[in-house]
Design a protein around this motif. Sequence first.
Motif, PDB file in Angstrom:
ATOM      1  N   LEU A   1      85.320   4.308   6.570  1.00  0.00           N
ATOM      2  CA  LEU A   1      84.279   4.602   7.412  1.00  0.00           C
ATOM      3  C   LEU A   1      84.069   3.504   8.419  1.00  0.00           C
ATOM      4  N   LYS A   2      84.196   3.790   9.529  1.00  0.00           N
ATOM      5  CA  LYS A   2      83.652   2.886  10.573  1.00  0.00           C
ATOM      6  C   LYS A   2      82.480   2.895  11.624  1.00  0.00           C
ATOM      7  N   LEU A   3      82.049   3.940  11.401  1.00  0.00           N
ATOM      8  CA  LEU A   3      80.889   4.269  12.199  1.00  0.00           C
ATOM      9  C   LEU A   3      80.382   5.985  12.055  1.00  0.00           C
ATOM     10  N   VAL A   4      79.165   6.046  12.040  1.00  0.00           N
ATOM     11  CA  VAL A   4      78.429   7.201  11.948  1.00  0.00           C
ATOM     12  C   VAL A   4      77.807   7.654  13.216  1.00  0.00           C
ATOM     13  N   LEU A   5      78.019   8.687  13.819  1.00  0.00           N
ATOM     14  CA  LEU A   5      77.429   9.116  14.926  1.00  0.00           C
ATOM     15  C   LEU A   5      76.328  10.185  14.565  1.00  0.00           C
ATOM     16  N   HIS A   6      75.108   9.766  14.894  1.00  0.00           N
ATOM     17  CA  HIS A   6      73.820  10.435  14.255  1.00  0.00           C
ATOM     18  C   HIS A   6      73.342  11.253  15.250  1.00  0.00           C
ATOM     19  N   VAL A   7      73.681  12.755  15.250  1.00  0.00           N
ATOM     20  CA  VAL A   7      73.611  13.542  16.357  1.00  0.00           C
ATOM     21  C   VAL A   7      72.247  13.940  16.477  1.00  0.00           C
ATOM     22  N   ILE A   8      71.380  13.790  17.486  1.00  0.00           N
ATOM     23  CA  ILE A   8      70.291  14.281  17.633  1.00  0.00           C
ATOM     24  C   ILE A   8      69.903  15.081  18.836  1.00  0.00           C
ATOM     25  N   ASP A   9      69.094  16.215  18.743  1.00  0.00           N
ATOM     26  CA  ASP A   9      68.793  17.244  19.942  1.00  0.00           C
ATOM     27  C   ASP A   9      67.760  16.739  20.977  1.00  0.00           C
ATOM     28  N   LEU A  10      68.492  16.256  22.209  1.00  0.00           N
ATOM     29  CA  LEU A  10      67.715  15.459  23.166  1.00  0.00           C
ATOM     30  C   LEU A  10      66.330  16.312  23.482  1.00  0.00           C
ATOM     31  N   ARG A  11      66.308  17.504  23.367  1.00  0.00           N
ATOM     32  CA  ARG A  11      65.382  18.627  23.836  1.00  0.00           C
ATOM     33  C   ARG A  11      64.112  18.320  23.025  1.00  0.00           C
ATOM     34  N   HIS A  12      64.175  17.872  21.713  1.00  0.00           N
ATOM     35  CA  HIS A  12      63.011  17.812  20.978  1.00  0.00           C
ATOM     36  C   HIS A  12      62.941  16.252  20.246  1.00  0.00           C
ATOM     37  N   PRO A  13      61.702  15.938  19.890  1.00  0.00           N
ATOM     38  CA  PRO A  13      61.702  14.698  19.318  1.00  0.00           C
ATOM     39  C   PRO A  13      62.291  14.699  17.886  1.00  0.00           C
ATOM     40  N   PRO A  14      62.864  13.512  17.374  1.00  0.00           N
ATOM     41  CA  PRO A  14      63.741  13.534  16.281  1.00  0.00           C
ATOM     42  C   PRO A  14      62.569  14.061  15.179  1.00  0.00           C
ATOM     43  N   THR A  15      63.423  15.151  14.301  1.00  0.00           N
ATOM     44  CA  THR A  15      62.257  15.375  13.045  1.00  0.00           C
ATOM     45  C   THR A  15      62.026  14.413  11.873  1.00  0.00           C
ATOM     46  N   LYS A  16      61.403  14.750  11.049  1.00  0.00           N
ATOM     47  CA  LYS A  16      61.242  13.864   9.983  1.00  0.00           C
ATOM     48  C   LYS A  16      62.632  13.599   9.215  1.00  0.00           C
ATOM     49  N   ASP A  17      63.401  14.766   9.145  1.00  0.00           N
ATOM     50  CA  ASP A  17      64.702  14.504   8.764  1.00  0.00           C
ATOM     51  C   ASP A  17      65.653  13.464   9.177  1.00  0.00           C
ATOM     52  N   ASP A  18      65.358  13.835  10.733  1.00  0.00           N
ATOM     53  CA  ASP A  18      66.203  12.742  11.563  1.00  0.00           C
ATOM     54  C   ASP A  18      65.711  11.288  11.198  1.00  0.00           C
ATOM     55  N   GLN A  19      64.567  11.189  11.228  1.00  0.00           N
ATOM     56  CA  GLN A  19      63.972   9.635  10.978  1.00  0.00           C
ATOM     57  C   GLN A  19      64.308   9.161   9.585  1.00  0.00           C
ATOM     58  N   ALA A  20      64.314   9.937   8.607  1.00  0.00           N
ATOM     59  CA  ALA A  20      64.686   9.581   7.186  1.00  0.00           C
ATOM     60  C   ALA A  20      66.165   9.000   7.315  1.00  0.00           C
ATOM     61  N   MET A  21      66.972  10.002   7.885  1.00  0.00           N
ATOM     62  CA  MET A  21      68.735   9.733   7.822  1.00  0.00           C
ATOM     63  C   MET A  21      68.860   8.441   8.759  1.00  0.00           C
ATOM     64  N   TYR A  22      68.159   8.183   9.830  1.00  0.00           N
ATOM     65  CA  TYR A  22      68.403   7.081  10.610  1.00  0.00           C
ATOM     66  C   TYR A  22      67.725   5.813   9.739  1.00  0.00           C
ATOM     67  N   ASP A  23      66.746   5.836   9.227  1.00  0.00           N
ATOM     68  CA  ASP A  23      66.067   4.917   8.459  1.00  0.00           C
ATOM     69  C   ASP A  23      67.158   4.299   7.413  1.00  0.00           C
ATOM     70  N   TRP A  24      67.457   5.422   6.716  1.00  0.00           N
ATOM     71  CA  TRP A  24      68.595   5.245   5.440  1.00  0.00           C
ATOM     72  C   TRP A  24      69.656   4.463   5.984  1.00  0.00           C
ATOM     73  N   LEU A  25      70.052   4.997   7.131  1.00  0.00           N
ATOM     74  CA  LEU A  25      71.458   4.314   7.510  1.00  0.00           C
ATOM     75  C   LEU A  25      71.352   2.852   8.076  1.00  0.00           C
ATOM     76  N   ARG A  26      70.022   2.744   8.667  1.00  0.00           N
ATOM     77  CA  ARG A  26      70.057   1.145   9.132  1.00  0.00           C
ATOM     78  C   ARG A  26      69.509   0.489   7.850  1.00  0.00           C
ATOM     79  N   HIS A  27      68.819   0.786   6.940  1.00  0.00           N
ATOM     80  CA  HIS A  27      68.409  -0.085   5.593  1.00  0.00           C
ATOM     81  C   HIS A  27      69.651  -0.053   4.926  1.00  0.00           C
ATOM     82  N   ASN A  28      70.619   0.526   4.851  1.00  0.00           N
ATOM     83  CA  ASN A  28      71.911   0.218   4.010  1.00  0.00           C
ATOM     84  C   ASN A  28      72.988  -0.390   5.015  1.00  0.00           C
ATOM     85  N   GLY A  29      72.776  -0.805   6.157  1.00  0.00           N
ATOM     86  CA  GLY A  29      73.806  -1.567   7.054  1.00  0.00           C
ATOM     87  C   GLY A  29      75.051  -0.713   7.294  1.00  0.00           C
TER      88      GLY A  29
END
Length: 206
Positions: free
Chosen positions: A106-134
């Motif tokens: 695995l070289k890269l995760v593309l975290h896909v977000i819908d531009l039309r709406h603010p990121p959901t709680k699940d989006d935020q949790a996923m991004y935080d998890w990816l960042r926390h785990n490097g």
Amino acid sequence: MKVNQAEFVISAVGPNQYPEGALPEIALAGRSNVGKSSLINRMIGRKNLARTSSKPGKTQQLNYYRINSDLFFVDLPGYGYAQVSKTERQKWGKFIEQYLLEREHLKLVLHVIDLRHPPTKDDQAMYDWLRHNGVPCCVVVTKADKIPKGKWQQHMKIVRETLEMDKADPMVLFSSELGVGKDELWQMIEQRIGYHDSAAETNSEA
């Protein structure tokens, strides 16, 4: 990258089903129905290779797509779909987490977000998890064609602020309908997998 060949390989539910070999993998994560399959189809210039579904939560495996002989796109199950049972979500979560943390290709995760709406709680949790785990990650804000061009920057700013992204954190504006962001995303992917380096080596050997 010029895509000459693209094929669906396997729907995997565990490490024993992952394809053998050493091709780099680019994973796509995002909530159900955010447009991951459409993004893959636009990137490879095919209409229906990646299976799009009007029924959110249908993808329940890691769907592998081989691109040329250069890499795999790996479409992860969508998250945040309420009608999937809690037990099922926990089961998905475990094998997705195992893949993201332990898959050496695995070289890269593309975290896909819908531009039309603010990121959901699940989006935020996923991004935080990816960042926390490097885990290397690029946010791809898609469905840009659904809002006026003049509001793109405003919506991107909302995504950055909601996810608490650093200025250096990569983000690509994308539209599967218009093709916006396709070239920029390919450049980022090529850089992550060392595509130009390997191409240069091949040419020198020839």
